[in-house]
Design a protein around this motif. Structure first.
Motif, PDB file in Angstrom:
ATOM      1  N   LYS A 108       0.847  -1.206   0.000  1.00  0.00           N
ATOM      2  CA  LYS A 108       0.000   0.000   0.000  1.00  0.00           C
ATOM      3  C   LYS A 108       0.879   1.252   0.000  1.00  0.00           C
ATOM      4  N   ARG A 109       1.909   1.269   0.851  1.00  0.00           N
ATOM      5  CA  ARG A 109       2.799   2.433   0.935  1.00  0.00           C
ATOM      6  C   ARG A 109       3.554   2.614  -0.384  1.00  0.00           C
ATOM      7  N   HIS A 110       3.873   1.488  -1.046  1.00  0.00           N
ATOM      8  CA  HIS A 110       4.543   1.536  -2.343  1.00  0.00           C
ATOM      9  C   HIS A 110       3.599   2.107  -3.405  1.00  0.00           C
ATOM     10  N   LEU A 111       2.375   1.582  -3.454  1.00  0.00           N
ATOM     11  CA  LEU A 111       1.407   2.049  -4.455  1.00  0.00           C
ATOM     12  C   LEU A 111       1.075   3.526  -4.248  1.00  0.00           C
ATOM     13  N   CYS A 112       1.022   3.950  -3.001  1.00  0.00           N
ATOM     14  CA  CYS A 112       0.725   5.364  -2.730  1.00  0.00           C
ATOM     15  C   CYS A 112       1.837   6.267  -3.258  1.00  0.00           C
ATOM     16  N   ALA A 113       3.056   5.728  -3.332  1.00  0.00           N
ATOM     17  CA  ALA A 113       4.190   6.512  -3.833  1.00  0.00           C
ATOM     18  C   ALA A 113       4.293   6.457  -5.351  1.00  0.00           C
ATOM     19  N   THR A 114       3.722   5.415  -5.964  1.00  0.00           N
ATOM     20  CA  THR A 114       4.004   5.176  -7.383  1.00  0.00           C
ATOM     21  C   THR A 114       2.769   5.226  -8.290  1.00  0.00           C
ATOM     22  N   ASP A 115       1.566   5.134  -7.717  1.00  0.00           N
ATOM     23  CA  ASP A 115       0.361   5.050  -8.543  1.00  0.00           C
ATOM     24  C   ASP A 115      -0.669   6.073  -8.056  1.00  0.00           C
ATOM     25  N   PRO A 116      -0.688   7.251  -8.710  1.00  0.00           N
ATOM     26  CA  PRO A 116      -1.603   8.313  -8.258  1.00  0.00           C
ATOM     27  C   PRO A 116      -3.070   7.868  -8.270  1.00  0.00           C
ATOM     28  N   ALA A 117      -3.456   7.008  -9.236  1.00  0.00           N
ATOM     29  CA  ALA A 117      -4.853   6.551  -9.304  1.00  0.00           C
ATOM     30  C   ALA A 117      -5.190   5.720  -8.066  1.00  0.00           C
ATOM     31  N   TYR A 118      -4.241   4.894  -7.633  1.00  0.00           N
ATOM     32  CA  TYR A 118      -4.464   4.077  -6.436  1.00  0.00           C
ATOM     33  C   TYR A 118      -4.635   4.969  -5.211  1.00  0.00           C
ATOM     34  N   SER A 119      -3.723   5.927  -5.029  1.00  0.00           N
ATOM     35  CA  SER A 119      -3.816   6.718  -3.800  1.00  0.00           C
ATOM     36  C   SER A 119      -5.035   7.634  -3.799  1.00  0.00           C
ATOM     37  N   SER A 120      -5.460   8.104  -4.990  1.00  0.00           N
ATOM     38  CA  SER A 120      -6.638   8.975  -4.984  1.00  0.00           C
ATOM     39  C   SER A 120      -7.921   8.176  -4.734  1.00  0.00           C
ATOM     40  N   ASP A 121      -7.874   6.850  -4.941  1.00  0.00           N
ATOM     41  CA  ASP A 121      -9.050   6.003  -4.698  1.00  0.00           C
ATOM     42  C   ASP A 121      -9.123   5.453  -3.276  1.00  0.00           C
ATOM     43  N   LEU A 122      -8.119   5.723  -2.444  1.00  0.00           N
ATOM     44  CA  LEU A 122      -8.132   5.193  -1.075  1.00  0.00           C
ATOM     45  C   LEU A 122      -9.354   5.692  -0.320  1.00  0.00           C
ATOM     46  N   SER A 123      -9.986   4.796   0.428  1.00  0.00           N
ATOM     47  CA  SER A 123     -11.128   5.204   1.251  1.00  0.00           C
ATOM     48  C   SER A 123     -10.611   6.096   2.384  1.00  0.00           C
ATOM     49  N   PRO A 124     -11.495   6.915   2.966  1.00  0.00           N
ATOM     50  CA  PRO A 124     -11.049   7.773   4.083  1.00  0.00           C
ATOM     51  C   PRO A 124     -10.380   6.979   5.210  1.00  0.00           C
ATOM     52  N   ALA A 125     -10.940   5.796   5.539  1.00  0.00           N
ATOM     53  CA  ALA A 125     -10.348   4.991   6.621  1.00  0.00           C
ATOM     54  C   ALA A 125      -8.956   4.500   6.221  1.00  0.00           C
ATOM     55  N   SER A 126      -8.787   4.169   4.944  1.00  0.00           N
ATOM     56  CA  SER A 126      -7.493   3.686   4.469  1.00  0.00           C
ATOM     57  C   SER A 126      -6.469   4.822   4.426  1.00  0.00           C
ATOM     58  N   GLN A 127      -6.946   6.030   4.138  1.00  0.00           N
ATOM     59  CA  GLN A 127      -6.045   7.199   4.197  1.00  0.00           C
ATOM     60  C   GLN A 127      -5.586   7.434   5.626  1.00  0.00           C
ATOM     61  N   GLN A 128      -6.515   7.263   6.569  1.00  0.00           N
ATOM     62  CA  GLN A 128      -6.186   7.475   7.982  1.00  0.00           C
ATOM     63  C   GLN A 128      -5.160   6.437   8.449  1.00  0.00           C
ATOM     64  N   SER A 129      -5.381   5.162   8.071  1.00  0.00           N
ATOM     65  CA  SER A 129      -4.435   4.136   8.522  1.00  0.00           C
ATOM     66  C   SER A 129      -3.084   4.290   7.830  1.00  0.00           C
ATOM     67  N   LEU A 130      -3.074   4.832   6.607  1.00  0.00           N
ATOM     68  CA  LEU A 130      -1.797   5.062   5.907  1.00  0.00           C
ATOM     69  C   LEU A 130      -0.865   5.938   6.743  1.00  0.00           C
ATOM     70  N   VAL A 131      -1.424   6.959   7.360  1.00  0.00           N
ATOM     71  CA  VAL A 131      -0.617   7.876   8.185  1.00  0.00           C
ATOM     72  C   VAL A 131       0.024   7.100   9.340  1.00  0.00           C
ATOM     73  N   VAL A 132      -0.809   6.272  10.002  1.00  0.00           N
ATOM     74  CA  VAL A 132      -0.328   5.480  11.140  1.00  0.00           C
ATOM     75  C   VAL A 132       0.722   4.459  10.673  1.00  0.00           C
ATOM     76  N   GLN A 133       0.556   3.983   9.437  1.00  0.00           N
ATOM     77  CA  GLN A 133       1.467   2.948   8.904  1.00  0.00           C
ATOM     78  C   GLN A 133       2.780   3.532   8.382  1.00  0.00           C
ATOM     79  N   GLY A 134       2.908   4.863   8.382  1.00  0.00           N
ATOM     80  CA  GLY A 134       4.183   5.472   7.993  1.00  0.00           C
ATOM     81  C   GLY A 134       4.140   6.252   6.689  1.00  0.00           C
ATOM     82  N   GLY A 135       2.972   6.298   6.017  1.00  0.00           N
ATOM     83  CA  GLY A 135       2.821   7.105   4.807  1.00  0.00           C
ATOM     84  C   GLY A 135       3.422   6.449   3.568  1.00  0.00           C
TER      85      GLY A 135
END
Ligand code: FE
Length: 186
Positions: A108-135
């Motif tokens: 997930k952290r890799h896709l958020c860095a490399t695939d803008p379509a993936y990160s823009s589709d993240l649900s609000p809860a998944s965006q919140q956990s991304l922060v806790v997981q290290g971004g």
């Protein structure tokens, strides 16, 4: 594993889904069990191997083994459910099942860095956990991740994971996957 050990592990998996699996999946409107079933069905629909279907079904088993980690995410603490789950799975399944599970948060952290379509589709809860997981990963972290032997299946798993949040979908029981789980048990 002996036939008795396989049967008792299968029963334990079904008990976990029948118990904690009824809880909500990380701030989403589906339960843990619905999320797991949808992930596995998406894997099957994409023609994934039996091992990867098992990984999809069981990728969040760490949440079911570890109580109360939902409140930890809200408190900003990462319970590392992927490591807890992968450790448990490694006792019952081959690496082809446990390794993609261990890497599914890194994916997930890799896709958020490399695939803008993936990160823009993240649900609000998944965006919140991304922060806790290290971004999102830095470039050095992306390189280290892609060098992992199971990076590619972990990325596939992650895409099913993110899509497996459909509310009200008609789903089979966990038992539907019992034969596949049994085949994959080491
Ligand atoms: Fe998940």
């Amino acid at each position: 594993m002996t036939v008795t050990q396989v049967r008792s592990s299968l029963n334990e998996i079904e008990r976990l889904f029948d118990g904690r699996g009824r809880q909500a999946y990380g701030g989403e409107l589906v339960s843990q069990t619905e999320h797991a079933l949808q992930s596995a069905l998406l894997a099957g629909a994409d023609g994934a191997s039996d091992e990867l279907i098992c990984a999809a079904l069981l990728h969040d088993i760490g949440h079911l083994l570890h109580s109360g980690d939902e409140s930890l995410v809200i408190a900003g603490i990462d319970a590392h459910h992927e490591a807890i789950g992968a450790r448990w799975l490694a006792r019952h399944f081959p690496l082809t099942v446990s390794a993609p599970v261990r890497l599914h948060v890194a994916a997930k952290r890799h896709l958020c860095a490399t695939d803008p379509a993936y990160s823009s589709d993240l649900s609000p809860a998944s965006q919140q956990s991304l922060v806790v997981q290290g971004g999102a990963f830095s470039e050095a972290e992306q390189r280290a991740f892609t060098a992992e032997p199971f990076a590619a299946p972990a990325i596939q798993l992650r895409r099913w994971d993110e899509a497996a949040k459909v509310v009200g979908m008609k789903l089979p029981a966990i038992k539907h996957f019992r034969a596949i789980l049994e085949r994959c048990m080491s």
